[in-house]
Scaffold this active site. Structure first.
Site, short mmCIF file in Angstrom:
data_model
loop_
_atom_site.label_atom_id
_atom_site.label_comp_id
_atom_site.label_asym_id
_atom_site.label_seq_id
_atom_site.Cartn_x
_atom_site.Cartn_y
_atom_site.Cartn_z
N TRP A 149 -60.29 19.66 139.71
CA TRP A 149 -61.26 19.83 138.61
C TRP A 149 -62.43 18.86 138.76
CZ3 TRP A 149 -61.20 16.43 133.86
CH2 TRP A 149 -62.06 16.89 132.85
N GLN A 186 -68.85 17.93 142.15
CA GLN A 186 -69.23 16.51 142.34
C GLN A 186 -69.24 16.10 143.82
OE1 GLN A 186 -66.36 13.76 140.70
NE2 GLN A 186 -67.55 11.95 141.24
N TYR A 200 -62.85 26.38 137.50
CA TYR A 200 -63.40 25.15 138.07
C TYR A 200 -64.56 25.50 139.00
CZ TYR A 200 -59.13 22.74 136.42
OH TYR A 200 -58.11 22.24 135.66
N ALA A 220 -56.63 8.86 132.85
CA ALA A 220 -57.73 9.02 131.88
C ALA A 220 -59.06 9.14 132.63
CB ALA A 220 -57.75 7.90 130.85
N LYS A 254 -61.71 0.27 136.73
CA LYS A 254 -63.00 0.05 137.41
C LYS A 254 -64.20 0.06 136.46
CE LYS A 254 -63.71 4.84 138.95
NZ LYS A 254 -63.72 5.70 140.13
P1 NDP Z 1 -57.34 11.56 136.86
O1 NDP Z 1 -57.05 10.87 135.59
O2 NDP Z 1 -56.40 11.40 138.00
O3 NDP Z 1 -58.83 11.12 137.33
C1 NDP Z 1 -59.24 11.34 138.65
C2 NDP Z 1 -60.57 10.67 138.91
O4 NDP Z 1 -60.42 9.26 138.79
C3 NDP Z 1 -61.00 10.91 140.34
O5 NDP Z 1 -61.70 12.13 140.51
C4 NDP Z 1 -61.85 9.67 140.63
O6 NDP Z 1 -63.13 9.88 140.05
C5 NDP Z 1 -61.11 8.60 139.87
N1 NDP Z 1 -60.07 7.95 140.71
C6 NDP Z 1 -59.02 8.53 141.33
N2 NDP Z 1 -58.28 7.64 141.98
C7 NDP Z 1 -58.87 6.44 141.77
C8 NDP Z 1 -58.54 5.14 142.18
N3 NDP Z 1 -57.48 4.90 142.94
N4 NDP Z 1 -59.35 4.13 141.77
C9 NDP Z 1 -60.44 4.36 141.02
N5 NDP Z 1 -60.80 5.59 140.59
C10 NDP Z 1 -59.99 6.63 140.96
O7 NDP Z 1 -57.38 13.09 136.65
P2 NDP Z 1 -58.48 14.25 136.48
O8 NDP Z 1 -59.22 14.07 135.22
O9 NDP Z 1 -59.25 14.38 137.74
O10 NDP Z 1 -57.52 15.50 136.34
C11 NDP Z 1 -56.55 15.74 137.37
C12 NDP Z 1 -56.25 17.20 137.46
O11 NDP Z 1 -55.67 17.68 136.25
C13 NDP Z 1 -57.45 18.12 137.65
O12 NDP Z 1 -57.93 18.14 138.96
C14 NDP Z 1 -56.87 19.42 137.25
O13 NDP Z 1 -56.06 19.93 138.29
C15 NDP Z 1 -56.01 19.04 136.05
N6 NDP Z 1 -56.73 19.20 134.76
C16 NDP Z 1 -56.30 20.18 133.90
C17 NDP Z 1 -56.89 20.41 132.71
C18 NDP Z 1 -56.39 21.49 131.83
O14 NDP Z 1 -57.05 21.83 130.84
N7 NDP Z 1 -55.27 22.08 132.11
C19 NDP Z 1 -58.07 19.61 132.27
C20 NDP Z 1 -58.43 18.57 133.20
C21 NDP Z 1 -57.76 18.38 134.38
P3 NDP Z 1 -64.47 9.12 140.56
O15 NDP Z 1 -64.21 8.59 141.94
O16 NDP Z 1 -65.50 10.19 140.52
O17 NDP Z 1 -64.71 8.06 139.54
#
Ligand code: NDP
Length: 334
Positions: free
Chosen positions: A21, A27, A54, A209, A216
């Site tokens: 997502w 992005q 997505y 979250a 960070k």
């Molecule tokens: P996360 O809480 O895992 O956030 C992921 C984001 O955090 C990354 O894209 C990155 O963003 C940052 N990140 C990841 N790892 C690290 C790290 N080690 N250190 C620092 N920053 C980090 O989950 P998402 O919000 O991405 O959601 C995960 C999945 O859940 C989605 O891909 C989707 O499959 C599902 N989803 C489902 C929904 C639903 O309605 N059913 C709604 C939303 C999500 P960056 O580097 O850009 O800061």
């Protein structure tokens, strides 16, 4: 990488799933997306989550292309239907029989696959009789286009009603996909007890979250360059609910707890959701392959009860627990 059963089914999935997502088709560039998928495979992740909506289909395309040369039997692929897609016409949305049947065919074409392992109702659709939705899912399963059916963000009563109808139609709902993290615990009071009763797991989204629990984002400071909080294509908006100084100050208090466990804060956040036995997998996002490599180390981590209690104390009043926050739009989104 540890595996867990999905609901009462015999399907095993990796306890960390890579989800795409906001990242793939939006992005991050396609070559970086493919590198992240391969980093996930290298780290032992075999379960991947996407959705038709997505990047309006582009995320499924990017994932399908990146996985094209993999052995299909060694992967578990999840996708979803409900939010508007394509030209977003009146029937390009929701859980009608028409949209589910067209939705699964379009998802399979974009993913370049013959079936998905889990097909999920991305929200509850108040505009379609539940009987119609469940019958359409039963037919998708019988046609072999999806092996299992799940839902996302359904409340406890909707889970009960859906499961009763599914069983009458000869299959079971195996999972619910809600938001769940140390900051967002709205499923604990009602959804989890109902799911346990119904033989369903949680496959939980945004366990970090959206990156906030990685620590960070520092209170009073600008967000790091290239992070979701700076992504004008959508990320900045969706992460904003967690970007207050109050929340960010609470999160910083988790650093000493992560240090005691020898974990990064990102790993602590993912391990935290996996302590709940009704959670089958944490759906984790990543914009870079290094993040995937860091995050997978949360698999298998046990957090002692005393430290779980300290996490509660540290976050205190910034945790959202209201079960009414599990909600689907009352009117179909356009
Ligand atoms: P996360 O809480 O895992 O956030 C992921 C984001 O955090 C990354 O894209 C990155 O963003 C940052 N990140 C990841 N790892 C690290 C790290 N080690 N250190 C620092 N920053 C980090 O989950 P998402 O919000 O991405 O959601 C995960 C999945 O859940 C989605 O891909 C989707 O499959 C599902 N989803 C489902 C929904 C639903 O309605 N059913 C709604 C939303 C999500 P960056 O580097 O850009 O800061």
């Amino acid at each position: 990488m540890d595996y867990r059963y999905l609901g009462n089914s015999g399907l095993k999935i990796t306890e960390i799933t890579y989800g795409n997502w906001l990242t793939h088709g939006s992005q991050v560039e396609n070559d970086v997306a493919a590198t992240c998928v391969h980093a996930a495979l290298d780290a032992g992740i075999t379960t991947f989550d996407t959705a038709d909506a997505y990047a309006n289909g582009a995320a499924e395309e990017v994932l399908g292309k990146a996985l094209k040369d993999q052995r299909r039997e060694s992967l578990e692929i999840f996708t979803k239907v409900y939010w508007p897609v394509g030209p977003k016409g009146p029937n390009d949305v929701g859980l009608s029989r028409k949209h589910i049947m067209e939705g699964i065919n379009n998802s399979l074409r974009r993913l370049q696959m013959d079936y998905v392992d889990l097909y999920q109702a991305h929200r509850y659709d108040y505009g379609t009789p539940l009987e119609e939705t469940i019958q359409a899912f039963a037919d998708v399963v019988r046609a072999g286009k999806a092996l299992y059916i799940g839902v996302s963000e359904w409340n406890a009563q909707q889970l009960r009603d859906g499961q009763a109808l599914a069983r009458q139609a000869g299959f079971s709902l195996v999972s619910n996909q809600p938001q769940y993290s140390a900051l967002w615990r709205v499923i604990e009071a009602e959804v989890i007890p109902a799911s346990k009763e119904l033989g369903m797991s949680q496959v939980v989204w945004s366990p970090m979250a959206q990156g906030v629990l990685s620590g960070k984002y520092k209170p009073g400071q600008p967000a790091p360059e290239g992070s979701r909080a700076t992504d004008e294509k959508g990320g900045k908006n969706t992460i904003s609910r967690f970007m207050s100084d109050e929340v960010l100050n609470g999160v910083q208090k988790l650093q000493p707890i992560a240090d005691e466990l020898g974990l990064k804060m990102s790993q602590l956040a993912i391990a935290w959701v996996l302590q709940n036995e009704n959670v089958a997998t944490a759906l984790v996002g990543a914009s870079r392959p290094e993040q995937v490599a860091e995050n997978v180390k949360a698999s298998g981590v046990k957090i002692p009860a005393e430290l779980m209690a300290r996490i509660d104390d540290a976050l205190g009043g910034v945790v959202e627990r209201d079960p009414a926050k599990t909600a689907s739009p009352e009117d179909r989104p356009a």
